[in-house]
Motif scaffolding. Structure first.
Motif, PDB file in Angstrom:
ATOM      1  N   ALA A   1      59.540 -11.825  40.413  1.00  0.00           N
ATOM      2  CA  ALA A   1      59.881 -10.425  40.236  1.00  0.00           C
ATOM      3  C   ALA A   1      61.053 -10.055  41.129  1.00  0.00           C
ATOM      4  O   ALA A   1      61.883  -9.232  40.772  1.00  0.00           O
ATOM      5  CB  ALA A   1      58.672  -9.552  40.543  1.00  0.00           C
ATOM      6  N   LYS A   2      61.105 -10.686  42.304  1.00  0.00           N
ATOM      7  CA  LYS A   2      62.218 -10.413  43.199  1.00  0.00           C
ATOM      8  C   LYS A   2      63.508 -10.978  42.644  1.00  0.00           C
ATOM      9  O   LYS A   2      64.574 -10.392  42.829  1.00  0.00           O
ATOM     10  CB  LYS A   2      61.933 -11.006  44.568  1.00  0.00           C
ATOM     11  CG  LYS A   2      60.890 -10.230  45.325  1.00  0.00           C
ATOM     12  CD  LYS A   2      60.761 -10.786  46.713  1.00  0.00           C
ATOM     13  CE  LYS A   2      59.742  -9.955  47.467  1.00  0.00           C
ATOM     14  NZ  LYS A   2      59.573 -10.392  48.807  1.00  0.00           N
ATOM     15  N   LYS A   3      63.449 -12.129  41.947  1.00  0.00           N
ATOM     16  CA  LYS A   3      64.651 -12.697  41.353  1.00  0.00           C
ATOM     17  C   LYS A   3      65.189 -11.803  40.251  1.00  0.00           C
ATOM     18  O   LYS A   3      66.392 -11.644  40.099  1.00  0.00           O
ATOM     19  CB  LYS A   3      64.360 -14.095  40.802  1.00  0.00           C
ATOM     20  CG  LYS A   3      64.206 -15.124  41.879  1.00  0.00           C
ATOM     21  CD  LYS A   3      64.067 -16.470  41.269  1.00  0.00           C
ATOM     22  CE  LYS A   3      63.935 -17.540  42.321  1.00  0.00           C
ATOM     23  NZ  LYS A   3      63.864 -18.864  41.786  1.00  0.00           N
ATOM     24  N   LYS A   4      64.282 -11.192  39.442  1.00  0.00           N
ATOM     25  CA  LYS A   4      64.742 -10.294  38.373  1.00  0.00           C
ATOM     26  C   LYS A   4      65.377  -9.056  38.966  1.00  0.00           C
ATOM     27  O   LYS A   4      66.375  -8.561  38.484  1.00  0.00           O
ATOM     28  CB  LYS A   4      63.582  -9.893  37.467  1.00  0.00           C
ATOM     29  CG  LYS A   4      63.194 -10.939  36.480  1.00  0.00           C
ATOM     30  CD  LYS A   4      62.160 -10.385  35.552  1.00  0.00           C
ATOM     31  CE  LYS A   4      61.754 -11.401  34.524  1.00  0.00           C
ATOM     32  NZ  LYS A   4      60.735 -10.924  33.635  1.00  0.00           N
ATOM     33  N   SER A   5      64.780  -8.546  40.017  1.00  0.00           N
ATOM     34  CA  SER A   5      65.337  -7.334  40.591  1.00  0.00           C
ATOM     35  C   SER A   5      66.674  -7.605  41.271  1.00  0.00           C
ATOM     36  O   SER A   5      67.577  -6.779  41.238  1.00  0.00           O
ATOM     37  CB  SER A   5      64.344  -6.697  41.562  1.00  0.00           C
ATOM     38  OG  SER A   5      64.145  -7.532  42.680  1.00  0.00           O
ATOM     39  N   VAL A   6      66.862  -8.775  41.878  1.00  0.00           N
ATOM     40  CA  VAL A   6      68.147  -9.134  42.476  1.00  0.00           C
ATOM     41  C   VAL A   6      69.185  -9.326  41.370  1.00  0.00           C
ATOM     42  O   VAL A   6      70.329  -8.856  41.471  1.00  0.00           O
ATOM     43  CB  VAL A   6      68.009 -10.405  43.348  1.00  0.00           C
ATOM     44  CG1 VAL A   6      69.378 -10.916  43.783  1.00  0.00           C
ATOM     45  CG2 VAL A   6      67.145 -10.140  44.551  1.00  0.00           C
TER      46      VAL A   6
ATOM     47  N   ARG B   1      69.078  -7.972  38.439  1.00  0.00           N
ATOM     48  CA  ARG B   1      69.325  -6.645  37.868  1.00  0.00           C
ATOM     49  C   ARG B   1      70.275  -5.858  38.784  1.00  0.00           C
ATOM     50  O   ARG B   1      71.179  -5.176  38.299  1.00  0.00           O
ATOM     51  CB  ARG B   1      67.991  -5.922  37.717  1.00  0.00           C
ATOM     52  CG  ARG B   1      68.136  -4.640  36.931  1.00  0.00           C
ATOM     53  CD  ARG B   1      66.833  -3.954  36.676  1.00  0.00           C
ATOM     54  NE  ARG B   1      66.111  -4.681  35.656  1.00  0.00           N
ATOM     55  CZ  ARG B   1      64.825  -4.574  35.409  1.00  0.00           C
ATOM     56  NH1 ARG B   1      64.093  -3.779  36.145  1.00  0.00           N
ATOM     57  NH2 ARG B   1      64.261  -5.260  34.462  1.00  0.00           N
ATOM     58  N   ILE B   2      70.084  -5.929  40.085  1.00  0.00           N
ATOM     59  CA  ILE B   2      70.953  -5.221  41.035  1.00  0.00           C
ATOM     60  C   ILE B   2      72.378  -5.762  40.941  1.00  0.00           C
ATOM     61  O   ILE B   2      73.354  -5.004  40.929  1.00  0.00           O
ATOM     62  CB  ILE B   2      70.401  -5.354  42.476  1.00  0.00           C
ATOM     63  CG1 ILE B   2      69.107  -4.554  42.601  1.00  0.00           C
ATOM     64  CG2 ILE B   2      71.411  -4.857  43.490  1.00  0.00           C
ATOM     65  CD1 ILE B   2      68.386  -4.753  43.909  1.00  0.00           C
TER      66      ILE B   2
ATOM     67  N   SER C   1      75.430  -3.598  39.607  1.00  0.00           N
ATOM     68  CA  SER C   1      76.576  -3.469  40.504  1.00  0.00           C
ATOM     69  C   SER C   1      77.865  -3.878  39.805  1.00  0.00           C
ATOM     70  O   SER C   1      78.912  -3.224  39.951  1.00  0.00           O
ATOM     71  CB  SER C   1      76.383  -4.325  41.758  1.00  0.00           C
ATOM     72  OG  SER C   1      75.272  -3.891  42.496  1.00  0.00           O
TER      73      SER C   1
END
Length: 191
Positions: A2-7, A9-10, A14
């Motif tokens: 989930a952290k990889k998707k959010s990174v 996505r960010i 950006s």
């Protein structure tokens, strides 16, 4: 995960925001430069047209002034008391309107009464004529009936005394002016 998707996505957001900001700045800079460039282009075009038009109007004024010099010389060297004044003035008017680039020539006595034939022109008294009736030569660019004319009036002397006033008009804005401005600037010009 989930952290990889959010990174990811960010990073993606950006990049998209960066592209949008870059596109916005690029659009603003291009719009500003293009707008200033078009304004300057049309400003330069209008200035060039107005300079050529003014030169042509002033040239017409010079032609009228030259015609007035011819009328003065013709009158002062040719007129003799006892001549048929109206016929003499009509012959001057005929020559000036047919050969010297003026549209009308009107002669007034010192009381302001027209003394030549109306077929060579009629005019309401204006500041130019009033000035000549007082003994002072005058010339200007005037507007009559929606048209622009170069006008001039001079007192005519006999034996050192003002006895008549000659007044001449020439159209200053006509098709010839439009063609001249177009030929000099290659820009469309209308009156």
């Amino acid at each position: 995960m989930a952290k990889k998707k959010s990174v990811a996505r960010i990073v993606l957001v950006s990049i998209v925001v960066g592209i949008l900001v870059f596109a916005g700045v690029l659009f603003a800079v291009m719009y500003n430069r293009l707008n200033k460039g078009l304004v300057n282009y049309f400003k330069d075009e209008l200035e060039e047209q107005s300079e050529v038009a003014l030169e042509e109007v002033l040239y017409t004024q010079e032609l009228v002034s030259g015609t007035m010099d011819w009328i003065r010389n013709s009158f002062e060297y040719t007129y003799k008391p006892g001549m048929d004044l109206k016929a003499f003035l009509d012959s001057l008017s005929f020559s000036a309107t047919n050969f010297l680039n003026v549209d009308s020539v009107v002669f007034y006595d010192m009381n302001g009464k027209q003394v030549n034939s109306a077929k060579f022109g009629v005019s309401t008294k204006n500041e130019i004529i009033r000035s000549a009736l007082k003994g002072t030569e005058a010339a200007d660019i005037i507007k009559l009936s929606g048209e622009i004319y170069a006008a001039a009036a001079i007192p005519l002397k006999h034996d050192g005394t003002n006895i008549l006033v000659a007044y001449a008009l020439a159209a200053a804005c006509d098709e010839e002016l439009v063609e001249t401005v177009y030929n000099y600037t290659n820009f469309d010009f209308t009156i």
